[in-house]
Motif scaffolding. Structure first.
Motif, short mmCIF file in Angstrom:
data_model
loop_
_atom_site.label_atom_id
_atom_site.label_comp_id
_atom_site.label_asym_id
_atom_site.label_seq_id
_atom_site.Cartn_x
_atom_site.Cartn_y
_atom_site.Cartn_z
N MET A 163 7.17 1.19 -8.02
CA MET A 163 8.49 1.83 -8.03
C MET A 163 9.46 1.03 -7.16
O MET A 163 9.26 0.92 -5.95
N LEU A 164 10.49 0.50 -7.77
CA LEU A 164 11.55 -0.17 -7.00
C LEU A 164 12.70 0.84 -6.96
O LEU A 164 13.47 0.93 -7.90
N ALA A 165 12.74 1.65 -5.90
CA ALA A 165 13.71 2.77 -5.83
C ALA A 165 14.95 2.33 -5.06
O ALA A 165 15.89 1.80 -5.65
N THR A 166 14.96 2.52 -3.73
CA THR A 166 16.09 1.99 -2.96
C THR A 166 15.96 0.48 -2.81
O THR A 166 16.93 -0.21 -2.52
N GLY A 167 14.72 -0.02 -2.96
CA GLY A 167 14.47 -1.45 -2.76
C GLY A 167 14.14 -1.78 -1.32
O GLY A 167 13.77 -2.92 -1.00
N LEU A 193 0.86 -1.20 0.00
CA LEU A 193 0.00 0.00 0.00
C LEU A 193 0.89 1.25 0.00
O LEU A 193 1.96 1.21 0.61
N ARG A 194 0.42 2.32 -0.66
CA ARG A 194 -0.79 2.36 -1.41
C ARG A 194 -0.55 2.27 -2.91
O ARG A 194 -1.40 1.79 -3.65
N ALA A 239 4.53 7.80 -7.39
CA ALA A 239 3.47 6.98 -7.99
C ALA A 239 2.20 6.99 -7.14
O ALA A 239 1.09 7.06 -7.68
N GLY A 240 2.36 6.91 -5.82
CA GLY A 240 1.18 6.89 -4.93
C GLY A 240 0.38 8.18 -5.07
O GLY A 240 -0.85 8.15 -5.22
#
Ligand SMILES: O=P(O)(O)OC[C@H]1O[C@H](OP(=O)(O)OP(=O)(O)O)[C@H](O)[C@@H]1O
Ligand SMILES: O=c1cc[nH]c(=O)[nH]1
Ligand SMILES: [Mg+2]
Length: 216
Positions: free
Chosen positions: A136-140, A79-80, A205-206
């Motif tokens: 979104m896979l940013a820092t992970g 979420l979200r 994105a959220g």
């Protein structure tokens, strides 16, 4: 293993490109729908790797030996922002089970943040195929923490991760911490800002899917 779906020409790249476009982003419904469509395509691609069995199907004219998915995955999302991508996966894996995790970035005054998980709702995960979606896979960090939480609930036999956009550093971190995962990405970007935003990425994105939220 990392699979970058933008390496092959497909409509998926159009939808990723619309997600990024500041003009198109004014249309929140289109933003969510594009995330859903990416979820649908990733579901289709993942399905090619899943076990199938032959079943006899009665048609009006005879019996067909048809292929059928032999087990249903667990679709987990964060979420979200994950909700729209999750909905796309669920449209294809329509009999799947579902898990929801409230991982969010808790921001500190100095600009740093940590990942907080307050809520998790999941079926039994032992020996299940689990597909975790987060656009979104940013820092992970959100994904790694989510996987750690899910693994406390049971031992999945396979873990897939679905992301619309990933960045190189985050992919490195997730691959190191969850080496067994297969990561499906709509696209991969090179950079990440000090505040953890992917560049060029698409922004938040959220917020783009659901509107601004108060900082926490
Ligand atoms: O890879 P990471 O560095 O962990 O960042 C990715 C996370 O950040 C976003 O969530 P966010 O905290 O903005 O929450 P939201 O979905 O409520 O907007 C996004 O949806 C991911 O879950
Ligand atoms: O670029 C980013 C990074 C994390 N979360 C987002 O929504 N966008
Ligand atoms: Mg957000």
């Amino acid at each position: 293993m990392i699979i970058n779906l933008s390496e092959n020409h497909s409509l998926l790249s159009n939808w990723v490109s619309e997600l990024r476009d500041v003009e198109v982003q004014n249309d929140r419904m289109r933003f969510r729908r594009n995330l859903e469509r990416i979820g649908e395509v990733i579901a289709y691609e993942i399905s090619k790797t899943l076990p199938f069995e032959i079943v006899e199907t009665q048609t009006p004219l005879g019996i067909s030996n048809s292929k059928k998915l032999s087990e249903q995955p667990v679709l987990a999302t964060i979420l979200r922002a994950g909700l729209a991508l999750h909905q796309g996966l669920l449209s294809y894996f329509d009999k799947g089970d579902n898990a929801f995790v409230s991982a969010y970035r808790k921001h500190h005054k100095d600009g740093s943040f940590e990942i907080e998980i307050e809520y998790i709702s999941t079926p039994e995960l032992d020996n299940r195929i689990v597909i975790i979606s987060d656009p979104m896979l940013a820092t992970g960090a959100s994904l790694v923490k989510t996987v750690q939480f899910l693994k406390n609930e049971g031992k999945p036999k396979d873990i897939h991760i679905a992301a619309a956009i990933a960045c190189v550093d985050g992919l490195e971190y997730v691959t190191r911490e969850v080496p067994e995962a297969i990561i499906w990405c709509g696209d991969i970007d090179e950079e990440i800002t000090a505040k953890g935003y992917i560049v060029p990425g698409l922004g938040d994105a959220g917020d783009l899917a659901y509107g601004n939220k108060t900082q926490n």
